[in-house]
Design an enzyme around this catalytic site. Structure first.
Site, short mmCIF file in Angstrom:
data_model
loop_
_atom_site.label_atom_id
_atom_site.label_comp_id
_atom_site.label_asym_id
_atom_site.label_seq_id
_atom_site.Cartn_x
_atom_site.Cartn_y
_atom_site.Cartn_z
N HIS A 129 0.87 -1.17 0.00
CA HIS A 129 0.00 0.00 0.00
C HIS A 129 0.92 1.24 0.00
CE1 HIS A 129 -2.85 2.90 1.82
NE2 HIS A 129 -3.82 2.05 1.53
N ASP A 206 2.84 -4.63 7.71
CA ASP A 206 1.59 -3.88 7.60
C ASP A 206 0.45 -4.90 7.72
OD1 ASP A 206 -0.76 -2.79 6.65
OD2 ASP A 206 0.14 -1.83 4.90
N GLN A 209 -4.76 -5.52 6.62
CA GLN A 209 -5.75 -6.46 6.07
C GLN A 209 -5.71 -7.81 6.76
OE1 GLN A 209 -8.11 -5.69 4.09
NE2 GLN A 209 -7.38 -3.67 3.48
N LYS A 232 -10.80 -1.05 10.05
CA LYS A 232 -10.94 -2.18 9.12
C LYS A 232 -11.30 -3.46 9.85
CE LYS A 232 -8.15 -0.13 5.55
NZ LYS A 232 -7.01 -0.23 4.63
N CYS A 371 -4.65 2.49 -3.73
CA CYS A 371 -3.41 2.95 -3.09
C CYS A 371 -2.29 1.93 -3.25
CB CYS A 371 -3.61 3.24 -1.60
SG CYS A 371 -4.81 4.53 -1.29
#
Ligand SMILES: *Cc1c(COP(=O)(O)O)cnc(C)c1O
Length: 413
Positions: A129, A206, A209, A232, A371
């Site tokens: 991202h 990261d 997700q 999220k 993104c």
């Protein structure tokens, strides 16, 4: 607690927790398939926000009055919840941020500036991202570090041989997402961490997700840093967290200066910084949002993350099979290990037109570059349509989405 062996889900009960799912869009029932951008919010989280402002809104830590005590206890309680949720070793390894982006910028500006110099290398995957690319590019310009990019194959899988080949004594940090928001690929973080550590580098994951879709154990992964966003994972916007190994956080200078991050401020004798994690939490945090993020994690845990994962995997398989039947449709990202994200393009139809027209039928999907322009360019596209799943989605919604897509394509082609 015994392990969950029954993974069946009471979907009707799950959906009742989300009032927004009852609304209509353009006179059609809403079918919300933009969960990778933000998930919808259960009543328990909405109530937590409301309860905070109705009953105990107060600035934290500094007060001696009852409201401040209650707010501080609730806020710090979420630190322990996040610690347990990620299986971090201790609560002080959790730093509250506004979300993933701020967490990564914290690492870049604190750890990065203290540990990186000209000639050092930061390895970044092609499927990151932008929020895990641009902070490193800013340091590249400023400090003269070099960025090495891990390539991706035709399925959207990171090339592990190429990755190992680019690790060396100059490598200081590896930056990779746990699950790609553009492709859905689940990356083998534990192996990548082992390889990074073998050459003395750190790894920043990261997890924006991953936390919403599967159990995460930062100790098993041996991640040095791990970032995620509350919004999220069924929480509110405005709160997220950075996990960092205690020894690393201890060694890092503050990033932002202000209230809350000091133990003493003096013009004569200089300023002493607070202990970890408060050193990294300058100013008034988004207290209500952090507390409500805790309510979101409670909601997920009451449901059971294994149950949630299993349901989303089933839906992903179903949606993939249905979409593969659509004439001229190409799925971008076909890794063997995937989470509930399906990016696709269709011959003879622009993604943006599909997105606009399908919204008229009540279906919310995302179109654009998500993104993640570098990896889309790798697949030769500027934009895709992306349908992304959450635990409240139903097979009927998936079927209605595919049906709506066929109608839209009939208009466009
Ligand atoms: C959404 C997302 C981000 C950015 O999260 P913010 O909440 O906007 O800070 C970063 N990485 C991935 C993989 C994401 O999906």
């Amino acid at each position: 607690m015994t392990a969950i062996t029954d993974l069946t889900l009471d979907l009707a009960a799950v959906r009742r927790d989300f009032p927004i799912l009852d609304r209509e869009v353009h006179g059609q029932p809403l079918i919300y398939l933009d969960n990778a951008a933000t998930s919808q919010t259960p009543v328990a989280v909405i109530d937590s926000l409301s309860d905070y402002y109705r009953r105990y809104n107060a600035n934290i830590h500094r007060g001696l009055h009852t409201l401040a005590d209650e707010a501080t206890a609730a806020f710090e309680g979420v630190r322990s919840k996040v610690q347990r949720h990620l299986n971090a070793f201790e609560p002080r390894e959790i730093v509250f941020t506004r979300g993933t982006t701020e967490a990564i910028n914290l690492v870049a500006n604190s750890w990065g500036r203290a540990n990186l110099k000209a000639g050092d290398e930061v390895v970044v995957s092609l499927m990151e991202h932008h929020s895990n690319i641009v902070p490193w590019q800013l340091l590249e310009r400023e400090l003269g570090i070099a960025i090495k990019v891990i390539p991706v194959d035709a399925r959207g899988v990171l090339d592990q041989d190429a990755y190992r080949g680019m690790l060396g004594e100059r490598t200081k940090l590896v930056c990779v997402n746990h699950i790609s928001n553009a492709l859905g690929t689940i990356n083998p973080i534990a192996e990548m961490a082992r390889d990074a550590h073998a050459c003395g580098a750190r790894i920043l994951v990261d997890g924006a997700q991953a936390v919403p879709h599967q159990a995460v154990d930062v100790q098993a992964l041996d991640a040095d840093f791990y970032a995620f966003s509350g919004h999220k994972v069924y929480g509110p916007m405005g709160a997220g967290a950075l996990y960092g190994k205690a020894s690393l956080l201890e060694s890092m200078p503050p990033w932002q200066g202000g209230g809350e991050m000091i133990s003493r401020v003096s013009f004569e004798r200089g300023t002493e910084f607070a202990a970890v994690p408060h050193r990294f939490e300058a100013g008034t945090p988004s207290v209500a949002d952090v507390i409500a993020m805790g309510a979101a994690l409670d909601w997920v845990n009451a449901l059971g993350i294994e149950r949630l994962s299993a349901w989303e995997q089933w839906l992903l398989d179903h949606a993939t099979q249905e979409l593969e039947q659509v004439d001229g449709l190409r799925i971008i990202g076909t890794a063997p290990q995937k989470a509930g994200v399906i990016s696709f393009v269709v011959d003879g139809a622009h993604s943006q037109d599909i997105g606009l027209l399908i919204d008229q039928l009540g279906v919310a999907i995302r179109t654009g570059h998500h993104c993640a322009q570098p990896v889309l360019n790798h697949f030769g596209v500027e934009a895709t349509c992306r349908a992304s799943l959450a635990v409240y989605n139903t097979p009927e919604e998936v079927d209605a989405f595919v049906e709506a897509l066929r109608r839209v394509l009939g208009m466009l082609r």
